[in-house]
Design a protein around this motif. Structure first.
Motif, mmCIF file in Angstrom:
data_model
loop_
_atom_site.group_PDB
_atom_site.id
_atom_site.type_symbol
_atom_site.label_atom_id
_atom_site.label_comp_id
_atom_site.label_asym_id
_atom_site.label_seq_id
_atom_site.Cartn_x
_atom_site.Cartn_y
_atom_site.Cartn_z
ATOM 1 N N ALA A 120 21.986 -26.402 3.543
ATOM 2 C CA ALA A 120 22.370 -27.796 3.296
ATOM 3 C C ALA A 120 22.919 -28.069 1.897
ATOM 4 O O ALA A 120 23.863 -28.845 1.731
ATOM 5 C CB ALA A 120 21.159 -28.699 3.545
ATOM 6 N N LEU A 121 22.317 -27.437 0.869
ATOM 7 C CA LEU A 121 22.658 -27.841 -0.499
ATOM 8 C C LEU A 121 24.081 -27.497 -0.961
ATOM 9 O O LEU A 121 24.744 -28.352 -1.553
ATOM 10 C CB LEU A 121 21.639 -27.281 -1.490
ATOM 11 C CG LEU A 121 20.348 -28.090 -1.619
ATOM 12 C CD1 LEU A 121 19.429 -27.458 -2.660
ATOM 13 C CD2 LEU A 121 20.623 -29.532 -2.031
ATOM 14 N N PRO A 122 24.568 -26.254 -0.736
ATOM 15 C CA PRO A 122 25.922 -25.966 -1.257
ATOM 16 C C PRO A 122 27.000 -26.927 -0.746
ATOM 17 O O PRO A 122 27.745 -27.504 -1.566
ATOM 18 C CB PRO A 122 26.177 -24.515 -0.825
ATOM 19 C CG PRO A 122 24.830 -23.927 -0.639
ATOM 20 C CD PRO A 122 23.964 -25.040 -0.150
ATOM 21 N N PRO A 123 27.085 -27.186 0.579
ATOM 22 C CA PRO A 123 28.117 -28.155 0.999
ATOM 23 C C PRO A 123 27.832 -29.560 0.491
ATOM 24 O O PRO A 123 28.767 -30.285 0.128
ATOM 25 C CB PRO A 123 28.072 -28.101 2.533
ATOM 26 C CG PRO A 123 26.936 -27.233 2.914
ATOM 27 C CD PRO A 123 26.435 -26.538 1.714
ATOM 28 N N THR A 161 28.824 -29.703 -3.188
ATOM 29 C CA THR A 161 30.289 -29.600 -3.292
ATOM 30 C C THR A 161 30.931 -30.939 -2.946
ATOM 31 O O THR A 161 31.890 -31.372 -3.588
ATOM 32 C CB THR A 161 30.814 -28.512 -2.325
ATOM 33 O OG1 THR A 161 30.119 -27.302 -2.598
ATOM 34 C CG2 THR A 161 32.299 -28.275 -2.489
ATOM 35 N N HIS A 162 30.384 -31.588 -1.935
ATOM 36 C CA HIS A 162 30.939 -32.860 -1.493
ATOM 37 C C HIS A 162 30.601 -33.997 -2.464
ATOM 38 O O HIS A 162 31.461 -34.803 -2.812
ATOM 39 C CB HIS A 162 30.397 -33.188 -0.094
ATOM 40 C CG HIS A 162 30.903 -34.470 0.457
ATOM 41 N ND1 HIS A 162 32.218 -34.633 0.863
ATOM 42 C CD2 HIS A 162 30.281 -35.665 0.650
ATOM 43 C CE1 HIS A 162 32.378 -35.886 1.271
ATOM 44 N NE2 HIS A 162 31.217 -36.515 1.154
ATOM 45 N N LEU A 163 29.338 -34.039 -2.904
ATOM 46 C CA LEU A 163 28.879 -35.175 -3.706
ATOM 47 C C LEU A 163 29.324 -35.092 -5.163
ATOM 48 O O LEU A 163 29.511 -36.111 -5.816
ATOM 49 C CB LEU A 163 27.346 -35.274 -3.652
ATOM 50 C CG LEU A 163 26.761 -35.604 -2.276
ATOM 51 C CD1 LEU A 163 25.242 -35.509 -2.301
ATOM 52 C CD2 LEU A 163 27.192 -37.007 -1.834
ATOM 53 N N SER A 164 29.427 -33.880 -5.685
ATOM 54 C CA SER A 164 29.732 -33.769 -7.108
ATOM 55 C C SER A 164 30.759 -32.660 -7.355
ATOM 56 O O SER A 164 30.462 -31.645 -7.969
ATOM 57 C CB SER A 164 28.413 -33.484 -7.839
ATOM 58 O OG SER A 164 28.618 -33.314 -9.182
ATOM 59 N N ASP A 190 29.484 -21.309 -5.252
ATOM 60 C CA ASP A 190 30.575 -20.774 -6.070
ATOM 61 C C ASP A 190 31.880 -20.763 -5.268
ATOM 62 O O ASP A 190 32.911 -21.267 -5.709
ATOM 63 C CB ASP A 190 30.189 -19.345 -6.485
ATOM 64 C CG ASP A 190 30.979 -18.834 -7.675
ATOM 65 O OD1 ASP A 190 30.703 -19.288 -8.788
ATOM 66 O OD2 ASP A 190 31.870 -17.990 -7.477
ATOM 67 N N GLN A 191 31.790 -20.203 -4.064
ATOM 68 C CA GLN A 191 32.991 -20.073 -3.231
ATOM 69 C C GLN A 191 33.490 -21.439 -2.743
ATOM 70 O O GLN A 191 34.690 -21.721 -2.775
ATOM 71 C CB GLN A 191 32.698 -19.178 -2.016
ATOM 72 C CG GLN A 191 32.379 -17.744 -2.389
ATOM 73 C CD GLN A 191 33.566 -17.011 -2.978
ATOM 74 O OE1 GLN A 191 34.704 -17.353 -2.702
ATOM 75 N NE2 GLN A 191 33.311 -16.017 -3.813
ATOM 76 N N LEU A 192 32.557 -22.274 -2.291
ATOM 77 C CA LEU A 192 32.975 -23.578 -1.753
ATOM 78 C C LEU A 192 33.615 -24.447 -2.828
ATOM 79 O O LEU A 192 34.634 -25.105 -2.589
ATOM 80 C CB LEU A 192 31.783 -24.319 -1.126
ATOM 81 C CG LEU A 192 31.166 -23.710 0.130
ATOM 82 C CD1 LEU A 192 30.039 -24.609 0.659
ATOM 83 C CD2 LEU A 192 32.209 -23.507 1.223
ATOM 84 N N MET A 193 33.015 -24.437 -4.045
ATOM 85 C CA MET A 193 33.542 -25.305 -5.099
ATOM 86 C C MET A 193 34.888 -24.798 -5.611
ATOM 87 O O MET A 193 35.789 -25.585 -5.868
ATOM 88 C CB MET A 193 32.537 -25.415 -6.246
ATOM 89 C CG MET A 193 31.304 -26.197 -5.832
ATOM 90 S SD MET A 193 30.562 -27.139 -7.155
ATOM 91 C CE MET A 193 31.770 -28.390 -7.494
ATOM 92 N N ILE A 194 35.013 -23.472 -5.727
ATOM 93 C CA ILE A 194 36.291 -22.907 -6.181
ATOM 94 C C ILE A 194 37.381 -23.249 -5.151
ATOM 95 O O ILE A 194 38.479 -23.688 -5.512
ATOM 96 C CB ILE A 194 36.170 -21.377 -6.378
ATOM 97 C CG1 ILE A 194 35.315 -21.078 -7.611
ATOM 98 C CG2 ILE A 194 37.556 -20.737 -6.532
ATOM 99 C CD1 ILE A 194 34.951 -19.619 -7.782
ATOM 100 N N SER A 195 37.041 -23.075 -3.862
ATOM 101 C CA SER A 195 38.031 -23.366 -2.813
ATOM 102 C C SER A 195 38.433 -24.836 -2.837
ATOM 103 O O SER A 195 39.618 -25.165 -2.753
ATOM 104 C CB SER A 195 37.445 -23.057 -1.427
ATOM 105 O OG SER A 195 36.970 -21.759 -1.386
ATOM 106 N N LYS A 196 37.442 -25.726 -2.965
ATOM 107 C CA LYS A 196 37.748 -27.161 -2.936
ATOM 108 C C LYS A 196 38.614 -27.553 -4.130
ATOM 109 O O LYS A 196 39.606 -28.274 -3.993
ATOM 110 C CB LYS A 196 36.443 -27.970 -2.925
ATOM 111 C CG LYS A 196 36.666 -29.460 -2.856
ATOM 112 C CD LYS A 196 35.480 -30.228 -2.397
ATOM 113 C CE LYS A 196 35.893 -31.674 -2.166
ATOM 114 N NZ LYS A 196 34.871 -32.457 -1.529
ATOM 115 N N HIS A 197 38.238 -27.042 -5.305
ATOM 116 C CA HIS A 197 38.990 -27.380 -6.514
ATOM 117 C C HIS A 197 40.427 -26.842 -6.418
ATOM 118 O O HIS A 197 41.376 -27.516 -6.802
ATOM 119 C CB HIS A 197 38.267 -26.795 -7.734
ATOM 120 C CG HIS A 197 38.856 -27.210 -9.028
ATOM 121 N ND1 HIS A 197 38.748 -28.498 -9.510
ATOM 122 C CD2 HIS A 197 39.595 -26.537 -9.947
ATOM 123 C CE1 HIS A 197 39.379 -28.601 -10.664
ATOM 124 N NE2 HIS A 197 39.909 -27.415 -10.956
#
Lengths: 52, 501
Positions: free
Chosen positions: B296-299, B302-305, B334-341
């Motif tokens: 739950a936490l990584p997505p 990534t979404h909230l902050s 790491d992967q989700l935030m890099i991809s989103k950014h």
């Protein structure tokens, strides 16, 4: 509805809670005070020397 | 107690999971370091490639799925490279299993299945529709190269999630099968070895951006110190006052729940001589909730902050229990935030910094738990066991409770720092071997962790632990997660990973 029976070994966790003693209060308060002091001092240092 | 007092400092060096993480990690690190003298004896390891299924079906080739890690071994067929990888890892971890007194036959049987399922997930996770990001990554835009009309754009996170899903399916719906391979499902061992190898990455990151690495380490130490001292007493108080736990249970639960996980609850139980059932029950809860946090936490973060990657990483390190789940969650974040950014701005943050933020806070806590267990042991001897046991707690207990894989991680980092400062001329050749060991070797250990963590997670164990589970959930989501984020924000706000050029 069938009630889930507590595992007797797990039940051990809730049995015989000892009365709250003074040293426990000191441990809790001491720990939180140390955290607040740490938060203040380290917070100032980190904010001034790293985050700015 | 006498036996405990007479422990030699070398005790457990060849028989504990913790020490074996250090040995394995340092062994791979040493192999990688030989590149300084021009030797490449690590480049045979297989690594997955990004592929697309229609393209693969048109003209199947293993070369589209796998490759060796360095050009020196490119003549090896990818399947041979994979087989060598299996043999080396089965032999080395089998050796560790032997010394840890595991059933080696069962271990090798389980490891073989876990290894190949892990690779299945790893390769499948590299399918372009799952992993490719519509931006230039390492001189490639696979999204455009494969002319994709849609894609989840999960980056490396896709493989981790797939491994976790496969593990969870086995652990919860194929329990007989899970029990047969459980001997080799050792997420803590695999991840601790992976963390030692991450020391190489931290070393290489320091070579690139020394100032930022030190800042991250200092901010992480400060945040961990403050957070632990806040979490522990709050959870202990609630457990004792509102959930009527006895002292031992409240103390073990507080250590386990507030930050440090299984190792902390075991260390605390040992320090205060709690009944063995207490850390066992708490550990089951920790593992199950860690799994929920991991998913739950990584997505959510990534979404909230999305603009505070380092804060998110540090908060993760303070919220997710167990080193395994924390490193795993950090890797996904790491992967989700890099991809989103990357998708939003076209700018790519360097891989590994968000994960390092998650690990550094956790590692400081791991170091801290040795000291905290010692403090608790003294308090318990003075206040709880004073009538039945007046013996002193030896200071050597700090050594025994100090996580050895953390020492190995720090050692690896320090060796890289020493190379950087004293032998700058060998930095490029040191980076060659280091790059491979911190890449495919480390990622393989992480992937094995994800699958194993799923295999040993049995959600049905929550049955009968309702009250304890409610306290755990309440403390975790209502107290620890928000406080962790606040503390992480205070000490890390505005920090951003370097951008890949």
């Amino acid at each position: 509805m069938k009630q889930t029976k507590l595992n007797p070994e797990i039940e051990e966790l809730f049995t015989h809670p000892e009365p709250w003693e003074n040293w426990e209060s000191k441990l809790i308060i001491g720990s939180i005070l140390l955290a607040i002091v740490g938060l203040t001092i380290l917070g100032i240092l980190i904010n001034n020397f790293i985050l700015k | 107690m006498t036996q405990q007092l007479n422990k030699k400092w070398t005790q457990g060096m060849f028989s504990t999971e913790d020490w074996w993480s250090a040995w394995l990690g340092l062994f791979f690190f040493g192999l990688g370091l030989l590149s300084i003298w021009g030797l490449d004896i690590v480049g045979w390891i297989a690594k997955p490639k990004t592929w697309e299924w229609t393209n693969l079906m048109q003209d199947f080739s293993w070369h589209k799925l796998l490759k060796t890690s360095s050009t020196h071994y490119h003549s090896l067929h990818p399947l041979l490279s994979l087989f060598i990888t299996y043999l080396v890892f089965a032999f080395l971890t089998g050796l560790g299993a032997y010394f840890q007194k595991l059933n080696v036959r069962k271990y090798l049987y389980g490891f073989t299945i876990i290894f190949f399922l892990t690779w299945l997930a790893w390769i499948a996770g590299h399918e372009a529709h799952l992993s490719a990001i519509n931006a230039m990554v390492k001189k490639h835009n696979y999204f455009k190269e494969y002319n994709l009309s849609w894609g989840l754009q999960l980056g490396g996170g896709a493989s981790y999630l797939l491994a976790l899903i496969i593990g969870l399916v086995i652990g919860n719906f194929m329990k007989n099968f899970a029990s047969k391979i459980k001997e080799a499902a050792k997420p803590e061992w695999f991840i601790k070895t992976g963390i030692v190898l991450l020391g190489i990455k931290l070393g290489m990151m320091t070579m690139k951006a020394a100032g930022f690495t030190y800042e991250l380490a200092l901010a992480g130490a400060a945040a961990a110190f403050v957070a632990y001292l806040l979490f522990w007493p709050i959870v202990y108080y609630i457990g004792r006052k509102y959930f009527k736990l006895n002292r031992s249970s409240a103390a073990v639960l507080s250590s386990g729940i507030s930050i440090c996980g299984v190792s902390a609850s075991i260390a605390t139980a040992g320090a205060i001589k709690a009944k063995p059932i207490i850390p066992i029950a708490v550990s089951s809860l920790i593992l199950i909730f860690a799994m929920l946090e991991l998913v739950a936490l990584p997505p959510a973060l990534t979404h909230l902050s999305p603009n505070e990657p380092i804060v998110n990483g540090a908060a993760m390190g303070m919220t997710v229990k167990t080193d395994g789940a924390d490193a795993a969650a950090g890797a996904i974040l790491d992967q989700l935030m890099i991809s989103k950014h990357l998708k939003q701005t076209g700018e790519q943050w360097e891989e590994g910094w968000i994960l390092s933020a998650a690990l550094l806070t956790k590692i400081w806590i791991d170091i801290f738990i040795g000291i905290w267990s010692f403090v608790l042991a003294i308090i318990w001897v003075r206040n709880v066991d004073r009538k039945k046991d007046q013996e002193k707690i030896p200071k050597s207990e700090i050594w025994f409770r100090l996580p050895k894989f953390v020492m190995a991680y720090m050692l690896v980092w320090l060796i890289y720092l020493a190379i950087m400062y004293f032998f700058p001329e060998v930095v490029p050749s040191a980076k060659f071997g280091g790059h491979i060991v911190q890449g495919p070797y480390r990622k393989l250990m992480f992937m094995l962790t994800f699958l194993s963590i799923g295999v040993i997670t049995d959600f049905s164990k929550l049955k009968g632990m309702g009250r304890l589970a409610i306290l755990y959930a309440l403390a975790l989501f209502a107290i620890i997660a928000p406080l962790a984020y606040a503390v992480a924000y205070l000490f890390h706000h505005g920090m951003l990973p370097p951008v890949t050029k």
